[in-house]
Design a protein around this motif. Structure first.
Motif, mmCIF file in Angstrom:
data_model
loop_
_atom_site.group_PDB
_atom_site.id
_atom_site.type_symbol
_atom_site.label_atom_id
_atom_site.label_comp_id
_atom_site.label_asym_id
_atom_site.label_seq_id
_atom_site.Cartn_x
_atom_site.Cartn_y
_atom_site.Cartn_z
ATOM 1 N N ARG A 158 0.896 -1.231 -0.230
ATOM 2 C CA ARG A 158 0.024 0.169 -0.194
ATOM 3 C C ARG A 158 0.744 1.439 0.115
ATOM 4 O O ARG A 158 0.243 2.148 -0.429
ATOM 5 N N PHE A 159 2.409 1.404 0.877
ATOM 6 C CA PHE A 159 3.000 2.364 0.615
ATOM 7 C C PHE A 159 4.181 1.489 -0.217
ATOM 8 O O PHE A 159 4.947 0.356 -0.105
ATOM 9 N N PRO A 160 5.157 2.808 -0.563
ATOM 10 C CA PRO A 160 6.405 2.111 -1.326
ATOM 11 C C PRO A 160 7.522 1.589 -0.147
ATOM 12 O O PRO A 160 7.528 2.275 0.835
ATOM 13 N N LYS A 161 8.012 0.389 -0.124
ATOM 14 C CA LYS A 161 8.341 -0.058 1.096
ATOM 15 C C LYS A 161 9.517 0.370 1.366
ATOM 16 O O LYS A 161 10.523 0.752 2.427
ATOM 17 N N ASP A 162 10.425 1.166 -0.557
ATOM 18 C CA ASP A 162 12.220 2.120 0.324
ATOM 19 C C ASP A 162 11.499 3.021 1.162
ATOM 20 O O ASP A 162 12.795 4.173 1.256
ATOM 21 N N MET A 163 10.898 3.835 1.194
ATOM 22 C CA MET A 163 10.558 4.859 2.263
ATOM 23 C C MET A 163 10.079 4.480 3.103
ATOM 24 O O MET A 163 10.064 3.855 4.072
ATOM 25 N N LYS A 164 11.323 5.780 4.052
ATOM 26 C CA LYS A 164 10.862 6.011 5.521
ATOM 27 C C LYS A 164 9.825 5.832 5.728
ATOM 28 O O LYS A 164 8.915 6.531 5.132
ATOM 29 N N ALA A 165 9.424 4.754 7.166
ATOM 30 C CA ALA A 165 7.786 4.865 7.661
ATOM 31 C C ALA A 165 7.962 5.626 9.671
ATOM 32 O O ALA A 165 8.784 4.020 10.203
ATOM 33 N N ILE A 166 7.013 6.058 9.876
ATOM 34 C CA ILE A 166 6.792 6.009 11.042
ATOM 35 C C ILE A 166 5.033 5.416 10.657
ATOM 36 O O ILE A 166 4.445 5.596 10.607
ATOM 37 N N LYS A 167 5.278 3.667 11.549
ATOM 38 C CA LYS A 167 4.240 3.192 11.710
ATOM 39 C C LYS A 167 3.625 3.421 13.346
ATOM 40 O O LYS A 167 3.541 2.263 14.170
ATOM 41 N N ALA A 168 2.349 4.186 13.282
ATOM 42 C CA ALA A 168 1.936 4.420 14.814
ATOM 43 C C ALA A 168 0.934 3.674 14.897
ATOM 44 O O ALA A 168 0.627 2.999 14.019
ATOM 45 N N GLU A 169 1.215 3.063 16.386
ATOM 46 C CA GLU A 169 -0.165 2.422 17.061
ATOM 47 C C GLU A 169 -1.165 2.968 18.169
ATOM 48 O O GLU A 169 -0.381 3.221 18.923
#
Ligand SMILES: [Zn+2]
Length: 271
Positions: A158-169
């Motif tokens: 769903r989102f580009p895997k090579d981008m940095k990501a903050i995955k909030a919970e």
């Protein structure tokens, strides 16, 4: 030397104890907000989004850009600049998408390069919100982990895997100063989130994402039957009402077409 260090330490401790204000939350770094046109959606059947309605309808698509002392944050990316070169627009499963002015052109108008965007905060992963994500490969995605991990039926991420990501919970304070807060509101999709921003002069605003599509839906507490989880969708509306009250915030609904005339669009801005 040892004695001096000791005295200095004692002074520091004393300073901290007599100035409790020093321990308070850091000063807010939010400076301004631009409202960006991000496309138009012509619907074949408004009832898909607004139960009780039938026949054609229209939704706006809006993105919001924030200038913070720690960097730029873009909330949602709209339908996709490529659609601007399609004379007939792009067909979607619910109607036709049109883009009359690109996001790239609007950023250029205010002297912002796509590479200047530090954070790309996205309400959720539907196509009308992630259409321009690939313009910002250097940015850090700020999304809910539940949305990031949600399997796509086509098998593509769903989102580009090579981008940095903050995955909030859950809720998340992006800059750590209370000025830009993500509010977890699952239901429309598994990891949907709203955005709460406290502007220095305008005050607190909450951006609905697709937890709410129209003012009429908000007023009558209706949610689309096609939502991922109806019970969570209803709970999200209650959560939003509580957050609006707690922060004395106004609700801005990005898909509500009558909001377009109410707000000033970029290059004008809100402080
Ligand atoms: Zn949407």
């Amino acid at each position: 030397m040892k004695a001096m260090a000791c005295v200095a330490g004692a002074l520091l401790a004393l300073t901290a104890s007599i100035e409790p204000g020093l321990a308070q939350a850091p000063k807010s770094g939010i400076e301004r907000m631009y409202v960006l046109y991000c496309g138009d959606i012509a619907l074949t059947d408004m009832g898909r989004f607004s139960p009780g309605y039938s026949g054609p309808g229209a939704l706006s698509s809006t993105c919001y850009l924030f200038k913070h002392t720690q960097g730029w944050l873009l909330w949602d990316t709209g339908l996709g600049d490529a659609i601007a070169s399609m004379p007939e627009g792009q067909k979607s499963n619910a109607g036709v998408w049109h883009v009359k002015k690109t996001l790239t052109a609007q950023l250029a108008e205010i002297g912002v390069k796509p590479s200047d965007i530090r954070y790309l905060a996205l309400s959720h992963s539907h196509g009308d919100h992630v259409g321009n994500v690939k313009l910002f490969p250097q940015a850090t995605l700020v999304v809910q982990k539940a949305e990031y991990d949600w399997p796509d039926p086509s098998g593509t991420p769903r989102f580009p895997k090579d981008m940095k990501a903050i995955k909030a919970e859950g809720d998340h304070d992006v800059f750590g100063d209370g000025s830009v807060l993500l509010i977890s509101t699952p239901g429309h999709s598994p990891g949907h989130q709203c955005l709460l921003v406290k502007l220095p002069k305008t005050g607190a605003l909450m951006f609905s994402g697709d937890a709410v599509h129209t003012q009429a839906n908000w007023d009558s507490k209706r949610t689309p039957i096609q939502n991922f989880n109806p019970a969570q969708s209803a709970a999200a509306l209650d959560r939003m009402a509580a957050v609006l009250k707690e922060h004395n915030a106004a609700l801005w609904i990005g898909h509500e077409p009558t909001e377009v005339a109410k707000h000033k669009y970029s290059p004008a801005y809100y402080e």
